[in-house]
Design a protein around this motif. Structure first.
Motif, PDB file in Angstrom:
ATOM      1  N   TYR A 132     -24.267  71.855  -1.673  1.00  0.00           N
ATOM      2  CA  TYR A 132     -22.553  71.487  -2.306  1.00  0.00           C
ATOM      3  C   TYR A 132     -22.608  69.991  -2.909  1.00  0.00           C
ATOM      4  N   LEU A 133     -23.815  69.682  -3.316  1.00  0.00           N
ATOM      5  CA  LEU A 133     -23.941  68.335  -4.225  1.00  0.00           C
ATOM      6  C   LEU A 133     -23.128  68.257  -5.221  1.00  0.00           C
ATOM      7  N   ASP A 134     -22.741  69.415  -6.175  1.00  0.00           N
ATOM      8  CA  ASP A 134     -21.912  69.570  -7.240  1.00  0.00           C
ATOM      9  C   ASP A 134     -20.423  68.967  -6.730  1.00  0.00           C
ATOM     10  N   GLU A 135     -19.966  69.705  -5.742  1.00  0.00           N
ATOM     11  CA  GLU A 135     -18.777  69.353  -5.210  1.00  0.00           C
ATOM     12  C   GLU A 135     -18.537  67.958  -4.794  1.00  0.00           C
ATOM     13  N   MET A 136     -19.556  67.385  -4.028  1.00  0.00           N
ATOM     14  CA  MET A 136     -19.537  65.979  -3.757  1.00  0.00           C
ATOM     15  C   MET A 136     -19.453  65.158  -5.136  1.00  0.00           C
ATOM     16  N   LYS A 137     -20.444  65.140  -5.983  1.00  0.00           N
ATOM     17  CA  LYS A 137     -20.227  64.562  -7.419  1.00  0.00           C
ATOM     18  C   LYS A 137     -19.034  64.579  -7.984  1.00  0.00           C
ATOM     19  N   PHE A 163     -16.128  65.085  -6.289  1.00  0.00           N
ATOM     20  CA  PHE A 163     -15.206  64.221  -5.670  1.00  0.00           C
ATOM     21  C   PHE A 163     -15.160  62.864  -5.914  1.00  0.00           C
ATOM     22  N   PHE A 164     -16.488  62.384  -6.094  1.00  0.00           N
ATOM     23  CA  PHE A 164     -16.712  60.771  -5.852  1.00  0.00           C
ATOM     24  C   PHE A 164     -16.340  60.343  -7.600  1.00  0.00           C
ATOM     25  N   ALA A 165     -16.632  61.303  -8.525  1.00  0.00           N
ATOM     26  CA  ALA A 165     -16.227  61.041  -9.760  1.00  0.00           C
ATOM     27  C   ALA A 165     -14.847  60.824 -10.252  1.00  0.00           C
ATOM     28  N   GLY A 166     -14.113  61.629  -9.527  1.00  0.00           N
ATOM     29  CA  GLY A 166     -12.694  61.584  -9.657  1.00  0.00           C
ATOM     30  C   GLY A 166     -11.446  61.886  -9.750  1.00  0.00           C
TER      31      GLY A 166
END
Length: 108
Positions: free
Chosen positions: A98-103, A105-108
Motif C-alpha cells: 500500500y506504499l503508493d497509496e500512502m505516498k 496521501f502525503f503528496a497531496g
C-alpha cells in the motif's frame, strides 16, 4: 552505528529480518530481549504497561502492536526497540503493498 552497518553489510539480501535482529542483538551484546505484542483481536492491550514491565531488558522487539500502541511502547520503553512484524490486518501484515497509496496521501 558500527553494529548496524555490519549487520547490513553481512546480511544484505541474505538474511531475513529475524536473522538481522538476532545478529544485531548479538553484535550489541544484548542478552535480555523483551517482546511486545497485542493479543489477537484485543484492542485494549496496554503498551505502556508492557514497556514498563520490560524494564531491565537490553533490547525490545515489537511483534504486531497496533498503530498508536507501538508509538506508546516506543515512547515508554527504556531500552532500544525494533519492529519485527507490523500489524496490518488488511494486507496480511505486509503494508508494503500500500506504499503508493500512502505516498499519494502525503503528496497531496
Amino acid at each position: 552505528m558500527q553494529t548496524a552497518a555490519s549487520v547490513e553489510y553481512e546480511g544484505y539480501c541474505h538474511w531475513c529480518r529475524v536473522e538481522e535482529t538476532i545478529e544485531f542483538a548479538r553484535g550489541m551484546g544484548y542478552h535480555k530481549i523483551g517482546i511486545a505484542g497485542c493479543s489477537i483481536g484485543n484492542n485494549m492491550c496496554n503498551p505502556i504497561l508492557q514497556a514498563l514491565e520490560e524494564a531491565g531488558t537490553d533490547f525490545n522487539v515489537v511483534i504486531g502492536l497496533c498503530v498508536g500502541h507501538n508509538s506508546l511502547f516506543y515512547k515508554y520503553s527504556k531500552a532500544p526497540v525494533t519492529t519485527l512484524i507490523m500489524k496490518d490486518r488488511v494486507s496480511g501484515h505486509n503494508p508494503d503493498g500500500y506504499l503508493d497509496e500512502m505516498k499519494a496521501f502525503f503528496a497531496g
